[in-house]
Design an enzyme around this catalytic site. Structure first.
Site, PDB file in Angstrom:
ATOM      1  N   TYR A 158      10.450 -14.806  34.038  1.00  0.00           N
ATOM      2  CA  TYR A 158      11.021 -14.257  32.796  1.00  0.00           C
ATOM      3  C   TYR A 158       9.926 -14.081  31.734  1.00  0.00           C
ATOM      4  O   TYR A 158       9.809 -13.029  31.114  1.00  0.00           O
ATOM      5  CB  TYR A 158      12.111 -15.207  32.288  1.00  0.00           C
ATOM      6  CG  TYR A 158      12.796 -14.764  31.009  1.00  0.00           C
ATOM      7  CD1 TYR A 158      13.842 -13.845  31.037  1.00  0.00           C
ATOM      8  CD2 TYR A 158      12.428 -15.293  29.767  1.00  0.00           C
ATOM      9  CE1 TYR A 158      14.481 -13.457  29.862  1.00  0.00           C
ATOM     10  CE2 TYR A 158      13.060 -14.904  28.593  1.00  0.00           C
ATOM     11  CZ  TYR A 158      14.094 -13.989  28.647  1.00  0.00           C
ATOM     12  OH  TYR A 158      14.725 -13.604  27.487  1.00  0.00           O
ATOM     13  N   LYS A 162       8.647 -10.552  30.222  1.00  0.00           N
ATOM     14  CA  LYS A 162       8.801 -10.249  28.798  1.00  0.00           C
ATOM     15  C   LYS A 162       7.455  -9.904  28.155  1.00  0.00           C
ATOM     16  O   LYS A 162       7.389  -9.063  27.263  1.00  0.00           O
ATOM     17  CB  LYS A 162       9.480 -11.420  28.086  1.00  0.00           C
ATOM     18  CG  LYS A 162      10.946 -11.608  28.507  1.00  0.00           C
ATOM     19  CD  LYS A 162      11.783 -10.392  28.139  1.00  0.00           C
ATOM     20  CE  LYS A 162      13.263 -10.581  28.429  1.00  0.00           C
ATOM     21  NZ  LYS A 162      14.064  -9.412  28.033  1.00  0.00           N
TER      22      LYS A 162
HETATM   23  N1  LIG Z   1      19.925 -14.429  23.317  1.00  0.00           N
HETATM   24  C1  LIG Z   1      18.708 -14.930  23.215  1.00  0.00           C
HETATM   25  O1  LIG Z   1      18.500 -16.082  22.779  1.00  0.00           O
HETATM   26  C2  LIG Z   1      17.520 -14.072  23.609  1.00  0.00           C
HETATM   27  C3  LIG Z   1      16.242 -14.497  23.187  1.00  0.00           C
HETATM   28  C4  LIG Z   1      15.147 -13.719  23.500  1.00  0.00           C
HETATM   29  C5  LIG Z   1      15.331 -12.525  24.194  1.00  0.00           C
HETATM   30  N2  LIG Z   1      16.566 -12.134  24.598  1.00  0.00           N
HETATM   31  C6  LIG Z   1      16.685 -10.858  25.315  1.00  0.00           C
HETATM   32  O2  LIG Z   1      17.554 -10.005  24.606  1.00  0.00           O
HETATM   33  C7  LIG Z   1      18.153  -9.058  25.485  1.00  0.00           C
HETATM   34  C8  LIG Z   1      19.646  -9.019  25.191  1.00  0.00           C
HETATM   35  O3  LIG Z   1      20.200 -10.269  25.517  1.00  0.00           O
HETATM   36  P1  LIG Z   1      21.574 -10.829  24.930  1.00  0.00           P
HETATM   37  O4  LIG Z   1      21.261 -12.139  24.316  1.00  0.00           O
HETATM   38  O5  LIG Z   1      22.270  -9.768  24.145  1.00  0.00           O
HETATM   39  O6  LIG Z   1      22.288 -11.142  26.326  1.00  0.00           O
HETATM   40  P2  LIG Z   1      23.709 -10.776  26.908  1.00  0.00           P
HETATM   41  O7  LIG Z   1      23.807 -11.531  28.200  1.00  0.00           O
HETATM   42  O8  LIG Z   1      24.755 -10.933  25.883  1.00  0.00           O
HETATM   43  O9  LIG Z   1      23.562  -9.199  27.218  1.00  0.00           O
HETATM   44  C9  LIG Z   1      22.750  -8.712  28.259  1.00  0.00           C
HETATM   45  C10 LIG Z   1      23.495  -7.572  28.922  1.00  0.00           C
HETATM   46  O10 LIG Z   1      22.655  -7.027  29.961  1.00  0.00           O
HETATM   47  C11 LIG Z   1      23.531  -6.602  30.988  1.00  0.00           C
HETATM   48  N3  LIG Z   1      22.797  -6.445  32.240  1.00  0.00           N
HETATM   49  C12 LIG Z   1      22.353  -7.421  33.063  1.00  0.00           C
HETATM   50  N4  LIG Z   1      21.785  -6.863  34.152  1.00  0.00           N
HETATM   51  C13 LIG Z   1      21.874  -5.531  34.005  1.00  0.00           C
HETATM   52  C14 LIG Z   1      21.467  -4.430  34.809  1.00  0.00           C
HETATM   53  N5  LIG Z   1      20.866  -4.590  36.005  1.00  0.00           N
HETATM   54  N6  LIG Z   1      21.711  -3.177  34.355  1.00  0.00           N
HETATM   55  C15 LIG Z   1      22.337  -2.988  33.163  1.00  0.00           C
HETATM   56  N7  LIG Z   1      22.756  -3.993  32.372  1.00  0.00           N
HETATM   57  C16 LIG Z   1      22.518  -5.250  32.794  1.00  0.00           C
HETATM   58  C17 LIG Z   1      24.588  -7.697  31.043  1.00  0.00           C
HETATM   59  O11 LIG Z   1      25.751  -7.241  31.733  1.00  0.00           O
HETATM   60  C18 LIG Z   1      24.805  -8.002  29.581  1.00  0.00           C
HETATM   61  O12 LIG Z   1      25.875  -7.235  29.038  1.00  0.00           O
HETATM   62  C19 LIG Z   1      17.788  -9.526  26.892  1.00  0.00           C
HETATM   63  O13 LIG Z   1      16.729  -8.744  27.391  1.00  0.00           O
HETATM   64  C20 LIG Z   1      17.303 -10.951  26.679  1.00  0.00           C
HETATM   65  O14 LIG Z   1      16.363 -11.354  27.666  1.00  0.00           O
HETATM   66  C21 LIG Z   1      17.677 -12.890  24.321  1.00  0.00           C
END
Ligand SMILES: NC(=O)c1ccc[n+]([C@@H]2O[C@H](COP(=O)([O-])OP(=O)(O)OC[C@H]3O[C@@H](n4cnc5c(N)ncnc54)[C@H](O)[C@@H]3O)[C@@H](O)[C@H]2O)c1
Length: 263
Positions: A158, A162
């Site tokens: 991961y 990233k």
């Molecule tokens: N929430 C946190 O603390 C956090 C921190 C740093 C980075 N991020 C990053 O932010 C981004 C958004 O995350 P979030 O927190 O909104 O998560 P979330 O799980 O709410 O949303 C992620 C979405 O991606 C979709 N997804 C997964 N695999 C997929 C695929 N193969 N094709 C299309 N869609 C797919 C899921 O169905 C989900 O709806 C991600 O890339 C995550 O790594 C999140």
């Protein structure tokens, strides 16, 4: 985050929502339609180039593509290293490549990376960074470091994926720039979404809370913190900014880099 960005950006436009999960997608589409947005929902698997090509054709068929926000992702508590790389590394490459062929002049894109990528970048050897920046998307999983320790661990995969997103966005700024468009990434810190909550409840959660407590803001982020940063990067206010990453992490990485938080 995708829902928050859609609400922040989607008014008065044709709003294409895409996700892997049809149930979550149709629930969000219904709720945004009720709120007055002109919503067009499309199921996509970002790890598959043919699937992303279908999404691009669907989107371009509705009109000019002016903004792209890529928020799809899998966290290490949700999936194996293999799945994390397919979605968080190859998926970003597929979206940057495919939407880079249709983005409108004056348009802009944003990719959601992570503060984990910023921390990985501090330690990444330059040869690895060069390979991640310059390897075509279809060949990224052939790079020699995957599948061996420590990269067979989902958490390591991961972080590297990233960091790779920052490098993919640097490279894409040139292809998008050739069309008169810009593209940047945002690296969120711990954010209160379903994914963020799952991370906080995992065995890594205690360490994450300690990092947040020791940061400059001392709080977790909200989806609207990320949507506000995306609004800036997608607007003409950032017309001289492309190929870069904006950390929106409440100060966690600054605390790491200043030694306040111990790695
Ligand atoms: N929430 C946190 O603390 C956090 C921190 C740093 C980075 N991020 C990053 O932010 C981004 C958004 O995350 P979030 O927190 O909104 O998560 P979330 O799980 O709410 O949303 C992620 C979405 O991606 C979709 N997804 C997964 N695999 C997929 C695929 N193969 N094709 C299309 N869609 C797919 C899921 O169905 C989900 O709806 C991600 O890339 C995550 O790594 C999140």
């Amino acid at each position: 985050m995708g829902a928050a960005i859609a609400r922040r950006q989607g008014g008065g436009k044709k709003l294409v929502l895409a996700d892997f999960n049809p149930g979550a997608l149709s629930a969000l589409a219904a709720s945004l339609t009720d709120e007055g947005f002109d919503v067009h929902a499309h199921v996509v698997d970002v790890s598959s180039r043919p699937s992303v090509d279908k999404l691009v054709a669907y989107t371009a068929g509705l009109g000019r593509v002016v903004n792209v926000a890529h928020t799809a992702g899998l966290s290490p508590v949700q999936a194996s290293a293999e799945a994390v790389l397919a979605v968080d590394l190859v998926g970003v490459g597929n979206v940057l490549d495919a939407f880079g062929e249709v983005i409108e002049e004056g348009g802009a894109g944003v990719v959601i990376s992570s503060m984990a990528g910023a921390m990985a970048g501090d330690l990444m050897p330059s040869e690895m960074a060069k390979a991640l920046r310059s390897t075509p998307t279809a060949e990224l999983l052939d790079l020699p470091f995957w599948g061996r320790p420590p990269f067979d661990d989902a958490g390591h995969a991961y972080s590297i994926a990233k960091r790779a997103n920052h490098l993919q966005v640097q490279a894409a700024s040139l292809t998008w720039g050739a069309r008169g468009a810009r593209v940047n990434s945002i690296s969120p810190g711990v954010t209160a979404t379903p994914m963020g909550q799952a991370e906080l409840l995992s065995e890594r959660g205690r360490g994450m809370r300690a990092m947040v407590d020791a940061s400059g803001t001392g709080r977790v982020g909200t989806p609207s913190d990320i949507a506000e940063a995306a609004a800036f990067l997608l607007s003409p206010s950032s017309s001289f900014i492309t190929g870069t990453d904006l950390l929106v992490d409440g100060g966690v990485v600054a605390a790491f880099r200043s030694g306040t938080i111990d790695r």
